[in-house]
Design a protein around this motif. Sequence first.
Motif, PDB file in Angstrom:
ATOM      1  N   GLY A  94       5.247 -58.685  32.363  1.00 44.30           N
ATOM      2  CA  GLY A  94       6.550 -59.034  32.949  1.00 44.30           C
ATOM      3  C   GLY A  94       7.323 -59.821  31.909  1.00 44.30           C
ATOM      4  O   GLY A  94       6.721 -60.427  31.016  1.00 44.30           O
ATOM      5  N   HIS A  96      10.612 -62.709  31.546  1.00 42.04           N
ATOM      6  CA  HIS A  96      11.678 -63.522  32.143  1.00 42.04           C
ATOM      7  C   HIS A  96      12.446 -64.197  31.024  1.00 42.04           C
ATOM      8  O   HIS A  96      11.882 -65.053  30.342  1.00 42.04           O
ATOM      9  CB  HIS A  96      11.136 -64.666  33.019  1.00 42.04           C
ATOM     10  N   SER A 371       2.487 -64.624  39.208  1.00 46.45           N
ATOM     11  CA  SER A 371       2.221 -63.216  39.513  1.00 46.45           C
ATOM     12  C   SER A 371       2.667 -62.859  40.935  1.00 46.45           C
ATOM     13  O   SER A 371       2.424 -61.756  41.383  1.00 46.45           O
ATOM     14  CB  SER A 371       0.737 -62.900  39.291  1.00 46.45           C
ATOM     15  N   SER A 372       3.341 -63.815  41.628  1.00 42.97           N
ATOM     16  CA  SER A 372       3.776 -63.507  42.997  1.00 42.97           C
ATOM     17  C   SER A 372       5.172 -62.887  42.989  1.00 42.97           C
ATOM     18  O   SER A 372       6.122 -63.478  42.474  1.00 42.97           O
ATOM     19  CB  SER A 372       3.768 -64.795  43.829  1.00 42.97           C
ATOM     20  N   PRO A 373       5.345 -61.677  43.584  1.00 38.95           N
ATOM     21  CA  PRO A 373       6.656 -61.013  43.576  1.00 38.95           C
ATOM     22  C   PRO A 373       7.740 -61.863  44.235  1.00 38.95           C
ATOM     23  O   PRO A 373       8.872 -61.912  43.776  1.00 38.95           O
ATOM     24  CB  PRO A 373       6.412 -59.735  44.376  1.00 38.95           C
ATOM     25  N   LEU A 374       7.369 -62.611  45.295  1.00 37.46           N
ATOM     26  CA  LEU A 374       8.354 -63.424  46.001  1.00 37.46           C
ATOM     27  C   LEU A 374       8.883 -64.525  45.080  1.00 37.46           C
ATOM     28  O   LEU A 374      10.092 -64.774  44.987  1.00 37.46           O
ATOM     29  CB  LEU A 374       7.660 -64.062  47.219  1.00 37.46           C
ATOM     30  N   LEU A 376       8.863 -64.517  41.815  1.00 39.58           N
ATOM     31  CA  LEU A 376       9.646 -63.944  40.718  1.00 39.58           C
ATOM     32  C   LEU A 376      11.044 -63.557  41.196  1.00 39.58           C
ATOM     33  O   LEU A 376      12.036 -63.740  40.486  1.00 39.58           O
ATOM     34  CB  LEU A 376       8.922 -62.740  40.112  1.00 39.58           C
ATOM     35  N   ALA A 377      11.128 -63.072  42.445  1.00 41.87           N
ATOM     36  CA  ALA A 377      12.444 -62.718  42.998  1.00 41.87           C
ATOM     37  C   ALA A 377      13.301 -63.982  43.092  1.00 41.87           C
ATOM     38  O   ALA A 377      14.498 -63.973  42.786  1.00 41.87           O
ATOM     39  CB  ALA A 377      12.267 -62.083  44.366  1.00 41.87           C
ATOM     40  N   LYS A 380      14.664 -64.869  39.717  1.00 42.99           N
ATOM     41  CA  LYS A 380      15.773 -63.978  39.335  1.00 42.99           C
ATOM     42  C   LYS A 380      17.036 -64.387  40.084  1.00 42.99           C
ATOM     43  O   LYS A 380      18.132 -64.416  39.521  1.00 42.99           O
ATOM     44  CB  LYS A 380      15.414 -62.528  39.674  1.00 42.99           C
TER      45      LYS A 380
END
Length: 444
Positions: A94, A96, A371-374, A376-377, A380
Amino acid sequence: ASGGRDIRDVAVVGAGLSGCLMAVLLARRGYRVRVFERRPDPRLGAGDEGRSINLGLSQRGINALRHAGLLDRVLAHAAPMRGRVVHLPDGDLGYHPYGTSDDQILRSVLRHDLNVVLLDAAESAGVALRFDARLADLDKADGAVTLRFEDGAVVEAGTVIGADGAFSTVRARMQRGEPADYHQEFLPWGYKELSIAAGAPGDRRADPESLHVWPADGGLVVAHPNADRSLTGTIFLPLTGPGGFDALRTPDAVRAMITARFPDLTGLVPDVVEQFLSQPTGHLVTVRTAPWHWRGRVVLLGDACHAVYPFYGQGMNSAFEDCVILDGCLDRNAADHAAAFAEYQAIRKADTDVLADLSAANFVELRDRLSSPLFLARKKADLALNRLLGRRWVPLYTMISHTTTPYAEALRRSRRQNATLAWLACATAAAGTLLIHRLSRQGK
Ligand code: FAD
């Protein structure tokens, strides 16, 4: 002078990062400055094994080096870090970016190179440097302070600056017999350094312009790039228990742990097992203490008064920022060090206490949430809001790393922003519910 030895006759204990920078600033004020360091002169080739080899320099440190006129000399040795590459446990990568503009990048610099630039600058500013001089004791007296070294040398000074790191002897001796608070907390995790050779051009797994993070269950690796495109990694693990440093004493055990937790490291570091077994294990400590000074004669800087875990990359940056703040206090109270030191602690302590909390919280963020999608969202969304709203929405990470907003103020601002966001989300949800209700009553 203030009823004894001249207060502008200064002994700095510790020729690490903050000690050297403060020595430069004091010498430029016309003070007589002597620096005493327990290690040999690093410019003569002695190594500093086991201590973090390279460090992330961010805005506060950059600002302090600029204040001392040393920024260009340091940047000549630094590698830019424009974002973070996250090596996910399933082998995916990933990325960022750090911020929304080009000046929001971090710089990675070797501790040795930085120390050499600072030592050279101190010497050219007229500072006398003494190496292999380990402070053993300190006698406080109103007229002067006496420093006693392990080799028997005795030195008197008008003012003593304790820049001797997290286990500061100056702090211990200064606070002896005084009403003082002292709280030291060890993380039950330790660390080892790993060298990662330069990757093939274009290989994002070893991108030389990024910070690299390997989050894992029960472990964490962070790596900074070097100017020669290699990376220096730090592997953080629990000290004890299954999968901890104590249990990892054979090549098989280490190989199994690396393959399970950091699968792409074996490809990047073919001798990872040998390196792991030959490196010492470092410990991590948070120190909160008060007072930071004694009667205008002794004052502490950097890790000596506020050591923090390294997970926000702010220990050195905040130590450098101390130097600028103390320099400002000396500007305003040139003849009264007691007032200058009291002002310095009053300005600074609440901020470094917040930094200690943020550094502990960032450990959990790097280890468990990257590593948690929530999560990372949310990161962003933070950057998108910053792009949209500019200075009215600045993510906490940006304020800490890319501005000099005082740490406590940054946290307050971030909480206000979060409260506004929560309020907006509630208001939007309420408006949506009302609309649906109206539409359904109209039979639409
Ligand atoms: P130091 O740099 O530790 O200097 C203290 C000096 O005092 C040393 O030279 C020591 O030898 C000397 N000394 C000690 N005792 C005596 C004595 N009795 N007599 C004489 N001399 C003595 N910070 C960042 O900003 N960014 C990062 O990316 C970062 N990464 C890190 C990674 C790791 C793994 C670790 C452990 C730390 C990291 N840090 C980072 C924190 C940073 O290293 C420290 O905060 C910084 O070095 C503090 O500077 P200082 O001047 O207070 O102390």
